[in-house]
Design a protein around this motif. Sequence first.
Motif, PDB file in Angstrom:
ATOM      1  N   ASP A  33       0.880  -1.159   0.000  1.00  0.00           N
ATOM      2  CA  ASP A  33       0.000   0.000   0.000  1.00  0.00           C
ATOM      3  C   ASP A  33       0.926   1.219   0.000  1.00  0.00           C
ATOM      4  OD1 ASP A  33       0.855   0.444   2.665  1.00  0.00           O
ATOM      5  OD2 ASP A  33      -0.933  -0.478   3.511  1.00  0.00           O
ATOM      6  N   ALA A  34       0.403   2.385   0.287  1.00  0.00           N
ATOM      7  CA  ALA A  34       1.212   3.600   0.215  1.00  0.00           C
ATOM      8  C   ALA A  34       2.304   3.676   1.282  1.00  0.00           C
ATOM      9  CB  ALA A  34       0.319   4.829   0.311  1.00  0.00           C
ATOM     10  N   GLN A  35       2.164   2.895   2.362  1.00  0.00           N
ATOM     11  CA  GLN A  35       3.104   3.009   3.469  1.00  0.00           C
ATOM     12  C   GLN A  35       4.073   1.835   3.621  1.00  0.00           C
ATOM     13  OE1 GLN A  35       3.513   5.854   5.215  1.00  0.00           O
ATOM     14  NE2 GLN A  35       2.065   6.605   3.697  1.00  0.00           N
ATOM     15  N   ALA A  36       3.725   0.680   3.045  1.00  0.00           N
ATOM     16  CA  ALA A  36       4.574  -0.498   3.250  1.00  0.00           C
ATOM     17  C   ALA A  36       4.415  -1.471   2.097  1.00  0.00           C
ATOM     18  CB  ALA A  36       4.215  -1.186   4.560  1.00  0.00           C
ATOM     19  N   GLY A  37       5.453  -2.288   1.907  1.00  0.00           N
ATOM     20  CA  GLY A  37       5.405  -3.305   0.870  1.00  0.00           C
ATOM     21  C   GLY A  37       6.197  -4.527   1.267  1.00  0.00           C
ATOM     22  N   LYS A  38       5.846  -5.645   0.658  1.00  0.00           N
ATOM     23  CA  LYS A  38       6.541  -6.905   0.911  1.00  0.00           C
ATOM     24  C   LYS A  38       6.682  -7.632  -0.417  1.00  0.00           C
ATOM     25  CE  LYS A  38       6.084 -11.255   3.427  1.00  0.00           C
ATOM     26  NZ  LYS A  38       5.216 -12.013   4.346  1.00  0.00           N
ATOM     27  N   ILE A  39       7.912  -8.037  -0.735  1.00  0.00           N
ATOM     28  CA  ILE A  39       8.225  -8.729  -1.982  1.00  0.00           C
ATOM     29  C   ILE A  39       8.862 -10.058  -1.628  1.00  0.00           C
ATOM     30  CG2 ILE A  39       9.512  -8.614  -4.142  1.00  0.00           C
ATOM     31  CD1 ILE A  39       9.600  -5.460  -3.506  1.00  0.00           C
ATOM     32  N   SER A  40       8.290 -11.145  -2.154  1.00  0.00           N
ATOM     33  CA  SER A  40       8.816 -12.484  -1.894  1.00  0.00           C
ATOM     34  C   SER A  40       9.505 -13.001  -3.152  1.00  0.00           C
ATOM     35  CB  SER A  40       7.678 -13.427  -1.489  1.00  0.00           C
ATOM     36  OG  SER A  40       7.048 -12.962  -0.311  1.00  0.00           O
ATOM     37  N   PHE A  41      10.835 -13.074  -3.104  1.00  0.00           N
ATOM     38  CA  PHE A  41      11.628 -13.522  -4.244  1.00  0.00           C
ATOM     39  C   PHE A  41      11.591 -15.044  -4.370  1.00  0.00           C
ATOM     40  CE2 PHE A  41      13.291  -9.369  -3.251  1.00  0.00           C
ATOM     41  CZ  PHE A  41      13.587  -8.813  -4.483  1.00  0.00           C
ATOM     42  N   PRO A  42      11.766 -15.566  -5.581  1.00  0.00           N
ATOM     43  CA  PRO A  42      11.758 -17.019  -5.786  1.00  0.00           C
ATOM     44  C   PRO A  42      12.838 -17.767  -4.996  1.00  0.00           C
ATOM     45  CG  PRO A  42      11.579 -15.887  -7.899  1.00  0.00           C
ATOM     46  CD  PRO A  42      11.851 -14.838  -6.852  1.00  0.00           C
ATOM     47  N   ASN A  43      13.951 -17.082  -4.666  1.00  0.00           N
ATOM     48  CA  ASN A  43      15.034 -17.746  -3.927  1.00  0.00           C
ATOM     49  C   ASN A  43      14.790 -17.770  -2.423  1.00  0.00           C
ATOM     50  OD1 ASN A  43      15.645 -15.162  -3.045  1.00  0.00           O
ATOM     51  ND2 ASN A  43      17.600 -15.035  -4.117  1.00  0.00           N
ATOM     52  N   GLY A  44      13.618 -17.295  -1.977  1.00  0.00           N
ATOM     53  CA  GLY A  44      13.286 -17.306  -0.559  1.00  0.00           C
ATOM     54  C   GLY A  44      13.548 -16.005   0.167  1.00  0.00           C
ATOM     55  N   THR A  45      14.225 -15.077  -0.483  1.00  0.00           N
ATOM     56  CA  THR A  45      14.475 -13.769   0.116  1.00  0.00           C
ATOM     57  C   THR A  45      13.164 -12.985   0.187  1.00  0.00           C
ATOM     58  OG1 THR A  45      16.732 -13.695  -0.753  1.00  0.00           O
ATOM     59  CG2 THR A  45      15.745 -11.580  -0.150  1.00  0.00           C
ATOM     60  N   VAL A  46      12.975 -12.274   1.291  1.00  0.00           N
ATOM     61  CA  VAL A  46      11.801 -11.413   1.444  1.00  0.00           C
ATOM     62  C   VAL A  46      12.299  -9.997   1.700  1.00  0.00           C
ATOM     63  CG1 VAL A  46       9.742 -10.911   2.807  1.00  0.00           C
ATOM     64  CG2 VAL A  46      10.375 -13.287   2.330  1.00  0.00           C
ATOM     65  N   ALA A  47      11.827  -9.061   0.868  1.00  0.00           N
ATOM     66  CA  ALA A  47      12.139  -7.647   1.047  1.00  0.00           C
ATOM     67  C   ALA A  47      10.910  -6.971   1.627  1.00  0.00           C
ATOM     68  CB  ALA A  47      12.514  -7.007  -0.277  1.00  0.00           C
ATOM     69  N   THR A  48      11.104  -6.246   2.722  1.00  0.00           N
ATOM     70  CA  THR A  48      10.032  -5.486   3.345  1.00  0.00           C
ATOM     71  C   THR A  48      10.432  -4.019   3.299  1.00  0.00           C
ATOM     72  OG1 THR A  48       9.629  -7.352   4.831  1.00  0.00           O
ATOM     73  CG2 THR A  48       8.637  -5.257   5.423  1.00  0.00           C
ATOM     74  N   LEU A  49       9.517  -3.190   2.820  1.00  0.00           N
ATOM     75  CA  LEU A  49       9.793  -1.767   2.691  1.00  0.00           C
ATOM     76  C   LEU A  49       8.764  -0.985   3.503  1.00  0.00           C
ATOM     77  CD1 LEU A  49       9.812  -3.032  -0.567  1.00  0.00           C
ATOM     78  CD2 LEU A  49      11.464  -1.197  -0.537  1.00  0.00           C
ATOM     79  N   ALA A  50       9.226   0.055   4.183  1.00  0.00           N
ATOM     80  CA  ALA A  50       8.327   0.882   4.993  1.00  0.00           C
ATOM     81  C   ALA A  50       8.679   2.350   4.800  1.00  0.00           C
ATOM     82  CB  ALA A  50       8.430   0.501   6.465  1.00  0.00           C
ATOM     83  N   ASN A  51       7.655   3.143   4.537  1.00  0.00           N
ATOM     84  CA  ASN A  51       7.842   4.573   4.366  1.00  0.00           C
ATOM     85  C   ASN A  51       7.875   5.251   5.738  1.00  0.00           C
ATOM     86  OD1 ASN A  51       7.898   7.104   2.995  1.00  0.00           O
ATOM     87  ND2 ASN A  51       5.744   7.346   3.485  1.00  0.00           N
ATOM     88  N   ALA A  52       8.896   6.063   5.960  1.00  0.00           N
ATOM     89  CA  ALA A  52       8.982   6.893   7.160  1.00  0.00           C
ATOM     90  C   ALA A  52       9.109   8.342   6.687  1.00  0.00           C
ATOM     91  CB  ALA A  52      10.174   6.476   8.017  1.00  0.00           C
ATOM     92  N   ALA A  53       9.045   9.284   7.590  1.00  0.00           N
ATOM     93  CA  ALA A  53       9.041  10.698   7.213  1.00  0.00           C
ATOM     94  C   ALA A  53      10.262  11.101   6.377  1.00  0.00           C
ATOM     95  CB  ALA A  53       8.950  11.565   8.463  1.00  0.00           C
ATOM     96  N   GLU A  54      11.424  10.652   6.768  1.00  0.00           N
ATOM     97  CA  GLU A  54      12.656  11.064   6.100  1.00  0.00           C
ATOM     98  C   GLU A  54      13.438   9.906   5.494  1.00  0.00           C
ATOM     99  OE1 GLU A  54      13.592  14.318   5.761  1.00  0.00           O
ATOM    100  OE2 GLU A  54      11.728  14.893   6.746  1.00  0.00           O
ATOM    101  N   THR A  55      12.900   8.681   5.590  1.00  0.00           N
ATOM    102  CA  THR A  55      13.623   7.511   5.087  1.00  0.00           C
ATOM    103  C   THR A  55      12.671   6.499   4.459  1.00  0.00           C
ATOM    104  OG1 THR A  55      13.469   6.306   7.188  1.00  0.00           O
ATOM    105  CG2 THR A  55      15.444   7.664   6.853  1.00  0.00           C
TER     106      THR A  55
END
Length: 94
Positions: A33-55
């Motif tokens: 959504d606009a504030q967070a994301g999760k990507i599951s790669f085929p090799n088992g890696t999971v990327a989690t992204l989170a929006n913060a005010a400055e980062t």
Amino acid sequence: MTQHIAQVPTTNGSRYLQQLCKHWSHKMPVEFDAQAGKISFPNGTVATLANAAETLDVTLDVPEGVDAAHMQKVVADHLDRFAFREAPLSFDWN
């Protein structure tokens, strides 16, 4: 599983995480959504992204036997493409 975390300085984190998630949603399971994301790669890696005010906070959970440095580079390179106006972004992986 090892965890790698980067707090990427940007005020455009929401835009970048949405672009990245949309980009990869055609190839792998993605939730976002606009504030967070999760990507599951085929090799088992999971990327989690989170929006913060400055980062944009990026967390990679990398399974044993997967090249963590390569996965960090893949995520950083893709985010830099979307952030071309302020690229290269600063990734200080912990």
